[in-house]
Write a protein that holds these residues in place. Structure first.
Motif, short mmCIF file in Angstrom:
data_model
loop_
_atom_site.label_atom_id
_atom_site.label_comp_id
_atom_site.label_asym_id
_atom_site.label_seq_id
_atom_site.Cartn_x
_atom_site.Cartn_y
_atom_site.Cartn_z
N GLN A 81 26.22 25.59 14.43
CA GLN A 81 25.77 26.93 13.62
C GLN A 81 25.59 26.77 12.11
N GLN A 82 26.26 25.76 11.61
CA GLN A 82 26.27 25.59 10.09
C GLN A 82 25.02 25.06 9.65
N ALA A 83 24.85 25.36 8.47
CA ALA A 83 23.44 25.14 7.83
C ALA A 83 23.42 23.41 7.45
N GLU A 84 24.55 22.73 7.50
CA GLU A 84 24.52 21.45 7.19
C GLU A 84 25.81 20.72 8.02
N LEU A 85 25.70 19.53 8.51
CA LEU A 85 26.73 18.83 9.27
C LEU A 85 27.06 17.51 8.69
N THR A 86 28.04 17.32 8.51
CA THR A 86 28.60 15.91 8.20
C THR A 86 28.55 15.05 9.28
N GLN A 87 27.66 14.10 9.21
CA GLN A 87 27.71 13.09 10.46
C GLN A 87 28.28 11.58 10.06
N LEU A 88 28.91 10.99 10.78
CA LEU A 88 29.44 9.38 10.74
C LEU A 88 28.72 8.82 11.99
N ASP A 89 27.88 8.00 11.89
CA ASP A 89 27.17 7.09 12.83
C ASP A 89 28.15 5.84 12.79
N PHE A 90 28.62 5.62 14.05
CA PHE A 90 29.83 4.43 14.03
C PHE A 90 29.16 3.22 14.68
N ASP A 91 29.50 2.13 13.55
CA ASP A 91 28.63 0.65 13.95
C ASP A 91 27.33 0.92 13.87
N CYS A 92 26.66 1.24 12.65
CA CYS A 92 25.41 2.08 12.36
C CYS A 92 24.27 0.87 12.60
N GLY A 93 24.73 -0.30 12.48
CA GLY A 93 23.70 -1.47 12.12
C GLY A 93 22.70 -1.31 11.11
N ASP A 94 21.44 -1.30 11.09
CA ASP A 94 20.50 -0.96 9.99
C ASP A 94 20.19 0.29 9.85
N GLY A 95 20.88 1.42 10.56
CA GLY A 95 20.81 2.82 10.46
C GLY A 95 19.65 3.43 11.36
N PHE A 96 18.85 2.65 12.13
CA PHE A 96 17.83 3.31 12.81
C PHE A 96 18.20 4.53 13.69
N TYR A 97 19.34 4.59 14.20
CA TYR A 97 19.52 6.06 14.98
C TYR A 97 19.87 6.88 14.03
N MET A 98 20.24 6.76 13.00
CA MET A 98 20.57 7.46 11.53
C MET A 98 19.26 8.31 11.31
N ARG A 99 18.34 7.24 10.85
CA ARG A 99 17.10 7.58 10.49
C ARG A 99 16.27 8.49 11.42
N ALA A 100 16.32 7.80 12.78
CA ALA A 100 15.35 8.66 13.72
C ALA A 100 15.97 10.07 14.11
N LEU A 101 17.23 10.16 14.31
CA LEU A 101 17.73 11.47 14.49
C LEU A 101 17.68 12.45 13.42
N ALA A 102 17.65 12.06 12.27
CA ALA A 102 17.37 12.81 11.27
C ALA A 102 16.02 13.45 11.25
N LYS A 103 15.05 12.57 11.49
CA LYS A 103 13.62 12.84 11.26
C LYS A 103 13.35 13.75 12.66
N SER A 104 13.71 13.38 13.68
CA SER A 104 13.66 14.13 14.84
C SER A 104 14.02 15.57 14.63
N ILE A 105 15.37 15.79 14.21
CA ILE A 105 15.79 17.10 13.99
C ILE A 105 15.17 17.92 13.01
N ASP A 106 14.63 17.16 11.92
CA ASP A 106 13.66 17.86 10.84
C ASP A 106 12.31 18.31 11.59
N ALA A 107 11.84 17.44 12.68
CA ALA A 107 10.49 17.96 13.21
C ALA A 107 10.66 18.85 14.05
N HIS A 108 11.86 19.17 14.54
CA HIS A 108 12.06 20.07 15.82
C HIS A 108 12.47 21.53 14.99
N GLY A 109 12.43 21.41 13.50
CA GLY A 109 12.80 22.75 13.02
C GLY A 109 14.39 23.13 13.10
N ALA A 110 15.27 22.29 13.49
CA ALA A 110 16.41 22.48 13.72
C ALA A 110 17.23 23.40 12.58
#
Length: 282
Positions: free
Chosen positions: A91-120
């Protein structure tokens, strides 16, 4: 002027401070660290980091960016958004996220973009950590607004209870470090391959393959809130199938003969099968 940080010195384990002028990190024992010109921090280096070749990295990135795993990203997003009413930290306005063993960051980028698209109702302040510096270099080029850290993964360079959200994608949970750095009542979002994942590829490697249901093995430090199975099929070329294989921990089991067989086969339907579990730290 200096400020405190969530980081621990990898050399002496003391807290690292942020230097006001340089924005570098330093501890009371005068160990100092700066972000390098490639866009990430090097806090420690693994003795034998797993490094993909440039060709394999390019193939993985092309496959992931093609939208192949869009249903998985959608499921991750839905679990976070739908759990907002049950999980206070969401319910916070901002969440600090750690992506473990993130590689080239695909899951980070995709999740942030999807959350924004859903108007979270929340945004993600993202940190990715990995041992492979060539992958972090690619991640920092793609999304320089995020924080990327090169570090050995067995001992994370963060203080206890540093992050609101910890994500682990397509890998098993090992040890206690990920949950140590998660805040009390923080969210652990775990993506695990389920029993039928890449079955058509695995059946070429294992002669005695048996369909066993996935055991989530929920750590006692967390409580399972929701889980969702994401299962679908994709058609792909042999080269794409080899890339999918190279993204698994059992790729080393494939002999040269099997790899050639996979490369020369067009797959009409390869099963993609994941379980996404949302847990809260007790």
């Amino acid at each position: 002027m200096t400020t405190s940080s969530i980081y621990l010195c990898p050399q002496c384990k003391k807290s690292l401070h942020v230097h006001g002028a340089s924005q570098g990190l330093y501890c009371d024992n005068k160990h100092h660290f700066d972000k390098n010109e490639k866009g990430y921090w090097v806090l420690s280096q693994a003795k034998k980091p797993k490094l993909d070749s440039r060709q394999v990295m390019r193939a993985k990135r092309h496959l992931l960016e093609s939208g192949l795993f869009t249903p998985l990203i959608e499921a991750m997003t839905s679990l976070l958004v739908e759990s907002k009413k049950d999980v206070e930290i969401l319910q916070q306005a901002e969440l600090t996220q750690l992506d473990f063993d993130c590689g080239d960051g695909f899951y980070m980028r995709a999740l942030a973009k999807s959350i924004d698209a859903h108007g979270a109702p929340f945004k993600l302040e993202q940190t990715g950590i990995a041992e492979a510096e060539n992958a972090l270099f690619a991640a920092a080029k793609s999304a320089p607004e995020n924080t990327y850290i090169a570090s050995q993964l067995k001992a994370l360079p963060f203080t206890n209870s540093s992050f609101d959200l910890v994500t682990l994608s397509d890998k098993p949970l090992k040890g206690k470090e990920l949950l140590r750095v998660l805040k009390s009542k923080g969210v652990f979002l775990h993506v695990l391959p389920s029993s039928r994942h890449l079955w058509q590829i695995k059946s070429l490697i294992y002669t005695d393959l048996v369909n066993k249901e996935l055991d989530l093995s929920i750590p006692r430090e967390v409580e399972l809130i929701k889980s969702h199975r994401v299962a679908f099929t994709v058609s792909c070329s042999g080269e794409q199938a080899l890339t999918l294989l190279d993204m698994t921990p059992f790729a080393w089991r494939a002999s040269d003969k099997v790899r050639k067989q996979i490369a020369s086969t067009y797959f009409d339907a390869i099963e993609i099968d994941f379980v996404v579990a949302l847990m809260v730290k007790k």
